[in-house]
Write a protein that holds these residues in place. Structure first.
Motif, PDB file in Angstrom:
ATOM      1  N   MET A 277     -85.371 -50.317   3.999  1.00 52.00           N
ATOM      2  CA  MET A 277     -84.057 -49.809   4.258  1.00 52.00           C
ATOM      3  C   MET A 277     -84.167 -48.603   5.183  1.00 52.00           C
ATOM      4  N   TYR A 278     -83.498 -48.672   6.298  1.00 54.39           N
ATOM      5  CA  TYR A 278     -83.540 -47.592   7.274  1.00 54.39           C
ATOM      6  C   TYR A 278     -82.284 -46.735   7.136  1.00 54.39           C
ATOM      7  N   PRO A 279     -82.390 -45.431   7.405  1.00 57.00           N
ATOM      8  CA  PRO A 279     -81.227 -44.549   7.260  1.00 57.00           C
ATOM      9  C   PRO A 279     -79.989 -45.019   8.026  1.00 57.00           C
ATOM     10  N   PHE A 280     -80.158 -45.554   9.227  1.00 57.42           N
ATOM     11  CA  PHE A 280     -79.018 -46.017  10.011  1.00 57.42           C
ATOM     12  C   PHE A 280     -78.230 -47.097   9.260  1.00 57.42           C
ATOM     13  N   TYR A 281     -78.936 -48.083   8.738  1.00 57.82           N
ATOM     14  CA  TYR A 281     -78.283 -49.187   8.033  1.00 57.82           C
ATOM     15  C   TYR A 281     -77.759 -48.743   6.674  1.00 57.82           C
ATOM     16  N   LEU A 282     -78.480 -47.855   6.030  1.00 59.88           N
ATOM     17  CA  LEU A 282     -78.024 -47.293   4.773  1.00 59.88           C
ATOM     18  C   LEU A 282     -76.713 -46.536   4.981  1.00 59.88           C
ATOM     19  N   LYS A 283     -76.631 -45.764   6.053  1.00 57.10           N
ATOM     20  CA  LYS A 283     -75.415 -45.014   6.362  1.00 57.10           C
ATOM     21  C   LYS A 283     -74.240 -45.965   6.567  1.00 57.10           C
ATOM     22  N   LYS A 284     -74.443 -47.000   7.350  1.00 53.71           N
ATOM     23  CA  LYS A 284     -73.371 -47.968   7.593  1.00 53.71           C
ATOM     24  C   LYS A 284     -72.927 -48.639   6.286  1.00 53.71           C
ATOM     25  N   SER A 285     -73.872 -48.948   5.434  1.00 53.67           N
ATOM     26  CA  SER A 285     -73.558 -49.585   4.161  1.00 53.67           C
ATOM     27  C   SER A 285     -72.733 -48.665   3.267  1.00 53.67           C
ATOM     28  N   ILE A 286     -73.132 -47.400   3.159  1.00 53.31           N
ATOM     29  CA  ILE A 286     -72.398 -46.448   2.328  1.00 53.31           C
ATOM     30  C   ILE A 286     -71.012 -46.180   2.919  1.00 53.31           C
ATOM     31  N   GLU A 287     -70.943 -46.020   4.238  1.00 58.51           N
ATOM     32  CA  GLU A 287     -69.644 -45.789   4.879  1.00 58.51           C
ATOM     33  C   GLU A 287     -68.688 -46.959   4.624  1.00 58.51           C
ATOM     34  N   THR A 288     -69.202 -48.166   4.739  1.00 61.09           N
ATOM     35  CA  THR A 288     -68.380 -49.345   4.502  1.00 61.09           C
ATOM     36  C   THR A 288     -67.884 -49.368   3.072  1.00 61.09           C
ATOM     37  N   ARG A 289     -68.755 -49.069   2.136  1.00 56.58           N
ATOM     38  CA  ARG A 289     -68.341 -49.040   0.732  1.00 56.58           C
ATOM     39  C   ARG A 289     -67.266 -47.991   0.495  1.00 56.58           C
ATOM     40  N   LEU A 290     -67.463 -46.803   1.050  1.00 62.01           N
ATOM     41  CA  LEU A 290     -66.463 -45.747   0.859  1.00 62.01           C
ATOM     42  C   LEU A 290     -65.118 -46.131   1.465  1.00 62.01           C
ATOM     43  N   ASP A 291     -65.159 -46.893   2.552  1.00 61.95           N
ATOM     44  CA  ASP A 291     -63.924 -47.295   3.227  1.00 61.95           C
ATOM     45  C   ASP A 291     -63.225 -48.482   2.565  1.00 61.95           C
ATOM     46  N   MET A 292     -63.973 -49.340   1.885  1.00 58.28           N
ATOM     47  CA  MET A 292     -63.394 -50.605   1.435  1.00 58.28           C
ATOM     48  C   MET A 292     -63.371 -50.809  -0.077  1.00 58.28           C
ATOM     49  N   VAL A 293     -64.191 -50.086  -0.805  1.00 62.07           N
ATOM     50  CA  VAL A 293     -64.330 -50.329  -2.238  1.00 62.07           C
ATOM     51  C   VAL A 293     -63.761 -49.132  -3.007  1.00 62.07           C
ATOM     52  N   PRO A 294     -63.014 -49.365  -4.074  1.00 60.31           N
ATOM     53  CA  PRO A 294     -62.544 -48.234  -4.875  1.00 60.31           C
ATOM     54  C   PRO A 294     -63.741 -47.422  -5.371  1.00 60.31           C
ATOM     55  N   VAL A 295     -63.617 -46.110  -5.314  1.00 63.88           N
ATOM     56  CA  VAL A 295     -64.753 -45.242  -5.633  1.00 63.88           C
ATOM     57  C   VAL A 295     -65.244 -45.447  -7.069  1.00 63.88           C
ATOM     58  N   ASN A 296     -64.398 -45.902  -7.960  1.00 68.18           N
ATOM     59  CA  ASN A 296     -64.844 -46.123  -9.338  1.00 68.18           C
ATOM     60  C   ASN A 296     -65.686 -47.395  -9.492  1.00 68.18           C
ATOM     61  N   LYS A 297     -65.893 -48.129  -8.400  1.00 71.02           N
ATOM     62  CA  LYS A 297     -66.711 -49.350  -8.415  1.00 71.02           C
ATOM     63  C   LYS A 297     -68.049 -49.164  -7.696  1.00 71.02           C
ATOM     64  N   ILE A 298     -68.289 -47.980  -7.124  1.00 81.48           N
ATOM     65  CA  ILE A 298     -69.475 -47.756  -6.299  1.00 81.48           C
ATOM     66  C   ILE A 298     -70.587 -47.094  -7.106  1.00 81.48           C
ATOM     67  N   ILE A 299     -71.775 -47.632  -6.965  1.00 84.03           N
ATOM     68  CA  ILE A 299     -72.989 -46.982  -7.458  1.00 84.03           C
ATOM     69  C   ILE A 299     -73.846 -46.776  -6.222  1.00 84.03           C
ATOM     70  N   ALA A 300     -74.133 -45.532  -5.887  1.00 80.18           N
ATOM     71  CA  ALA A 300     -74.711 -45.239  -4.580  1.00 80.18           C
ATOM     72  C   ALA A 300     -76.175 -45.588  -4.449  1.00 80.18           C
ATOM     73  N   PHE A 301     -76.908 -45.642  -5.524  1.00 76.42           N
ATOM     74  CA  PHE A 301     -78.336 -45.890  -5.364  1.00 76.42           C
ATOM     75  C   PHE A 301     -78.631 -47.375  -5.403  1.00 76.42           C
ATOM     76  N   PHE A 302     -79.175 -47.846  -4.318  1.00 74.34           N
ATOM     77  CA  PHE A 302     -79.681 -49.205  -4.273  1.00 74.34           C
ATOM     78  C   PHE A 302     -80.969 -49.138  -3.477  1.00 74.34           C
ATOM     79  N   SER A 303     -81.914 -49.973  -3.831  1.00 72.30           N
ATOM     80  CA  SER A 303     -83.226 -49.820  -3.231  1.00 72.30           C
ATOM     81  C   SER A 303     -83.907 -51.168  -3.052  1.00 72.30           C
ATOM     82  N   ASP A 304     -84.774 -51.213  -2.057  1.00 71.44           N
ATOM     83  CA  ASP A 304     -85.625 -52.377  -1.858  1.00 71.44           C
ATOM     84  C   ASP A 304     -87.062 -52.038  -2.268  1.00 71.44           C
ATOM     85  N   ALA A 305     -87.191 -51.044  -3.132  1.00 72.28           N
ATOM     86  CA  ALA A 305     -88.516 -50.582  -3.554  1.00 72.28           C
ATOM     87  C   ALA A 305     -89.260 -51.674  -4.321  1.00 72.28           C
ATOM     88  N   TYR A 306     -90.495 -51.902  -3.916  1.00 73.61           N
ATOM     89  CA  TYR A 306     -91.345 -52.880  -4.594  1.00 73.61           C
ATOM     90  C   TYR A 306     -92.251 -52.223  -5.628  1.00 73.61           C
TER      91      TYR A 306
END
Length: 84
Positions: free
Chosen positions: A1-30
């Motif tokens: 996960m790169y910061p650029f794509y992470l930023k776009k993902s979080i921005e999209t969520r903030l713009d489209m999803v009710p804030v009470n449905k968002i959990i900000a931490f998601f990871s591709d950590a192995y």
């Protein structure tokens, strides 16, 4: 996960999803050792987004603080049924 794509993902969520449905931490950590750096990156990117939105007068400081509290604390507790 790169910061650029992470930023776009979080921005999209903030713009489209009710804030009470968002959990900000998601990871591709192995590996468990990757979780801390990923969480740190998520927090830094979210900080950048919220600061930009405060500067643009889209959010007040109180709204930004409420968003942080909801996505890192209240929402995970409620969504996953965790008792503090």
């Amino acid at each position: 996960m790169y910061p650029f794509y992470l930023k776009k993902s979080i921005e999209t969520r903030l713009d489209m999803v009710p804030v009470n449905k968002i959990i900000a931490f998601f990871s591709d950590a192995y590996h468990a050792e990757w979780c801390y750096p990923k969480l740190k990156m998520v927090k830094q990117v979210l900080q950048q987004i919220l600061l930009e939105r405060i500067e643009k007068k889209w959010y007040s400081t109180n709204i930004a603080i409420d968003i942080i509290n909801k996505i890192f604390y209240e929402n995970p507790l409620r969504i996953y049924g965790i008792t503090p």
